[in-house]
Design an enzyme around this catalytic site. Structure first.
Site, short mmCIF file in Angstrom:
data_model
loop_
_atom_site.label_atom_id
_atom_site.label_comp_id
_atom_site.label_asym_id
_atom_site.label_seq_id
_atom_site.Cartn_x
_atom_site.Cartn_y
_atom_site.Cartn_z
CE LYS A 16 -4.23 -2.06 1.65
NZ LYS A 16 -3.86 -3.49 1.78
C1 LIG Z 1 -4.51 -4.54 1.16
C2 LIG Z 1 -3.73 -5.81 1.00
C3 LIG Z 1 -4.09 -6.81 0.05
C4 LIG Z 1 -5.33 -6.69 -0.81
O1 LIG Z 1 -5.19 -5.74 -1.83
P1 LIG Z 1 -6.46 -5.18 -2.63
O2 LIG Z 1 -5.95 -4.06 -3.44
O3 LIG Z 1 -7.45 -4.74 -1.58
O4 LIG Z 1 -6.98 -6.32 -3.46
C5 LIG Z 1 -3.26 -7.91 -0.08
N1 LIG Z 1 -2.16 -8.07 0.69
C6 LIG Z 1 -1.80 -7.16 1.61
C7 LIG Z 1 -0.59 -7.42 2.44
C8 LIG Z 1 -2.55 -6.00 1.80
O5 LIG Z 1 -2.19 -5.10 2.73
#
Ligand SMILES: *Cc1c(COP(=O)(O)O)cnc(C)c1O
Length: 465
Positions: free
Chosen positions: A112
């Protein structure tokens, strides 16, 4: 570039407005009015660029008319400077045609950061330009909160309140939020569950007087700018493995469908991609959809990959918009049926189009642990549970032979030390710069599980700060 809503009724907006607005007024999500497209020669010309330079090239068409090249370059350069790895998003080969892209070298050790670091800088830039200030309010069960706090700390025109369920997030995750002591960062431990946190945030946004007074804004994954910044690393991986002259497939651990949708955007822009495999844990609404053509809500079950413990994948609406030939009315009908009955079924034609490109793979916790153990034994790599699901998805049946598959490693193993240790026998250590995380002082306010109490808390805090 103008942006239109997936439900066809909200006004078209510029990039600046889409950035600050998040959700469209008709309940839809904003998407570019048309997909920019790079020719093979234009893609070839991207080879060898640094990550920030590639980010500028990929994002340029989306911000046209709002950010100059100079401004975009400045934002991208500052956004990726705090990343630990020189390659920003390094690729590791794990076997013949098997690759892992590590997306956990940012400040909070999850993918993120790749979007939110950019979004934080873009927010500040656009707010300054328009002479505005905002109050970001969000709920988190884990990774989003810390990534959003890191991206917005110490900014003059932003205050951020992140609600987490008291005593219900892991210690590492909590401390990544609560040890940030910047004056504009306000952590709230709500005496309730994650759902209570989310409901509280929704109620605050629904209170339009409060919303306007505080200038409330959101950084959740439906914000277009987050998707846009994630498109970059799909190009990064594709180029490293031979694009535009060779295609790749991607295996993506998925919750809200934001990450994998960014891959889809890269493909629409001309990057040759054969397939996307969407990995899920037992919260497998997408896998069931790819199998049956019906999107059907079920209750959320907790797993060892908590960032994918979701009931509904919000960003899927953006794919539906394209699959229905951008028919806003059709999307609106599907989504309102979904809200009423908890289920919708897609027509054969759009379904076939989606299935041509996407498939799903579901793993329960036991299978996920086994992948962590096997991966460690076979390659020496310690992976977190989300990344393990991606690695399993990269081995899914039905992928075209001879096409390299890139599994997206979305979190550092040290973010989920208990699950990783239980699976592999090895306790992953935090990277150097976070090594003292467990000793740093924490700061947060405990607030009772009541919307009025949270509202008062926000007002009081902003008055004195
Ligand atoms: C948020 C997250 C996901 C999921 O990603 P999306 O964009 O919501 O599909 C997968 N793995 C981790 C470690 C995350 O923090």
């Amino acid at each position: 570039m103008k942006y239109v809503s997936t439900r066809g009724e909200a006004p078209a907006l510029s990039f600046d407005d889409v950035l600050l607005t998040g959700l469209a007024r008709d309940g839809g999500l904003y998407v570019p009015e048309s997909w920019p497209h790079f020719s093979s020669d234009e893609i070839r010309a991207l080879r060898g660029l640094s990550y920030p330079d590639l980010a500028v090239a990929v994002m340029r068409p989306f911000v046209e008319g709002c950010l100059t090249d100079e401004e975009l370059t400045d934002l991208a350069t500052r956004s990726y400077a705090p990343f630990e790895h020189k390659a920003i998003a390094p690729l590791k080969q794990l076997g013949p045609d098997r690759w892992m892209m590590e997306l956990f070298h940012g400040p909070t050790l999850a993918f993120k950061d790749y979007a939110l670091q950019f979004v934080g800088n873009a927010f500040e830039h656009v707010l300054k330009k328009h002479g505005k200030r905002i109050t970001i309010v969000g709920a988190t069960s884990g990774d989003t909160g810390s990534a959003a706090i890191e991206a917005t700390r110490d900014r003059d025109n932003i205050d951020i309140f992140i609600l987490h369920p008291k005593g219900r997030v892991s210690e590492v995750q909590r401390r990544q939020m609560t040890t940030v002591t910047s004056a504009n960062v306000h952590n709230v431990a709500l005496e309730g569950t994650f759902d209570d946190c989310q409901d509280t945030v929704k109620a605050l946004f629904a209170d339009s007087a409060f919303r306007d007074e505080m200038g409330l804004s959101a950084v959740n994954s439906i914000n277009w700018a987050r998707i846009m910044a994630q498109v970059v690393y799909y190009f990064w991986a594709g180029l490293a493995l031979g694009a535009p002259d060779r295609a790749v497939s991607f295996a993506v651990p998925t919750g809200n469908f934001g990450n994998v949708f960014a891959g889809y955007v890269a493909r629409r822009m001309g990057l040759p991609v054969e397939k996307f495999v969407v990995g899920s844990n037992r919260n497998d609404i997408l896998t069931r959809f790819f199998e049956t053509g019906s999107m059907t809500m079920e209750g959320v079950v907790p797993t060892i990959s908590p960032s994918m413990d979701i009931q509904v994948s919000s960003n899927f609406e953006r794919l539906l918009f394209d699959a229905t030939e951008r028919d806003g009315q059709a999307v609106k009908n599907l989504m309102s049926g979904f809200r009423q009955s908890g289920s919708f079924t897609l027509d054969d034609e759009p379904l076939a189009e989606i299935r041509n490109l996407f498939s799903g793979l579901r793993l329960d916790d036991e299978q996920t642990s086994k992948v962590i153990a096997d991966t460690y034994r076979q390659t020496g790599e310690l992976v977190d549970p989300h990344s393990a699901i991606a690695l399993a998805a990269a081995d899914a049946q039905g992928l075209p032979a001879g096409v390299p598959v890139v599994a997206l490693a979305t979190a550092h193993p040290a973010k989920f030390p208990d699950a990783v240790e239980a699976a592999s026998g090895i306790r992953p250590g935090l990277p150097e710069r976070l090594a003292d995380l467990l000793e740093r002082p924490e700061r947060f306010d405990v607030v009772e599980n009541d919307v009025a109490a949270v509202r008062t808390h926000i007002k009081k805090t902003l008055l004195v700060s």
